[in-house]
Design an enzyme around this catalytic site. Structure first.
Site, short mmCIF file in Angstrom:
data_model
loop_
_atom_site.label_atom_id
_atom_site.label_comp_id
_atom_site.label_asym_id
_atom_site.label_seq_id
_atom_site.Cartn_x
_atom_site.Cartn_y
_atom_site.Cartn_z
N CYS A 63 -2.86 7.03 6.73
CA CYS A 63 -3.43 6.44 5.51
C CYS A 63 -3.64 4.96 5.81
O CYS A 63 -4.02 4.61 6.92
CB CYS A 63 -2.50 6.69 4.33
SG CYS A 63 -0.84 6.01 4.58
N TYR A 64 -3.43 4.08 4.83
CA TYR A 64 -3.65 2.65 5.07
C TYR A 64 -2.48 2.02 5.82
O TYR A 64 -2.65 1.34 6.82
CB TYR A 64 -3.87 1.91 3.75
CG TYR A 64 -5.15 2.30 3.07
CD1 TYR A 64 -6.35 1.68 3.40
CD2 TYR A 64 -5.15 3.31 2.12
CE1 TYR A 64 -7.54 2.05 2.78
CE2 TYR A 64 -6.34 3.69 1.49
CZ TYR A 64 -7.52 3.06 1.83
OH TYR A 64 -8.69 3.44 1.23
#
Ligand SMILES: O=S(=O)([O-])[S-]
Length: 111
Positions: A63-64
């Site tokens: 993800c981030y």
């Protein structure tokens, strides 16, 4: 709980080509820049992904920053995937550590 791996290990796995990288960030972020060959996975595409993907295929979820990928990995493990790991540091760390391992814009995935 799914396993977590560090970016160095993620790079090795990417170079070996032995896992599918799963990008759970928003689709626009994925379109702009991603780990080469990664597959975007959002709620909208989830059902098709679950129907089409071999549960034995190793997955690396990112993800981030490496937080939401942990719950996404847990979810995919619960769905029967046998080898799911979450990438620590997420894409934000990755893009700084390995700028040459980032695919951008509408480049076609290699291979
Ligand atoms: O994408 S994130 O949950 O790591 S902020």
């Amino acid at each position: 709980m799914s396993e977590r791996i560090g970016p160095e290990q993620g790079l090795e796995i990417l170079q070996d080509g032995r896992a599918l990288f799963i990008d759970v960030r928003d689709p626009e972020s994925h379109r702009q820049a991603r780990i080469p060959g990664a597959l975007p996975l959002s709620q909208a595409g989830l059902e098709a992904f679950l129907a089409a993907t071999d549960r034995a295929h190793p997955l690396v979820v990112y993800c981030y920053h490496g937080h939401s990928s942990q719950s996404a990995s847990d979810f995919l493990s619960e769905q029967g995937f046998q080898a799911v790991v979450s990438l620590d540091g997420g894409f934000e760390y990755w893009r700084r550590a390995y700028p040459d391992q980032v695919e951008t814009g509408d480049d076609l995935p290699a291979g």
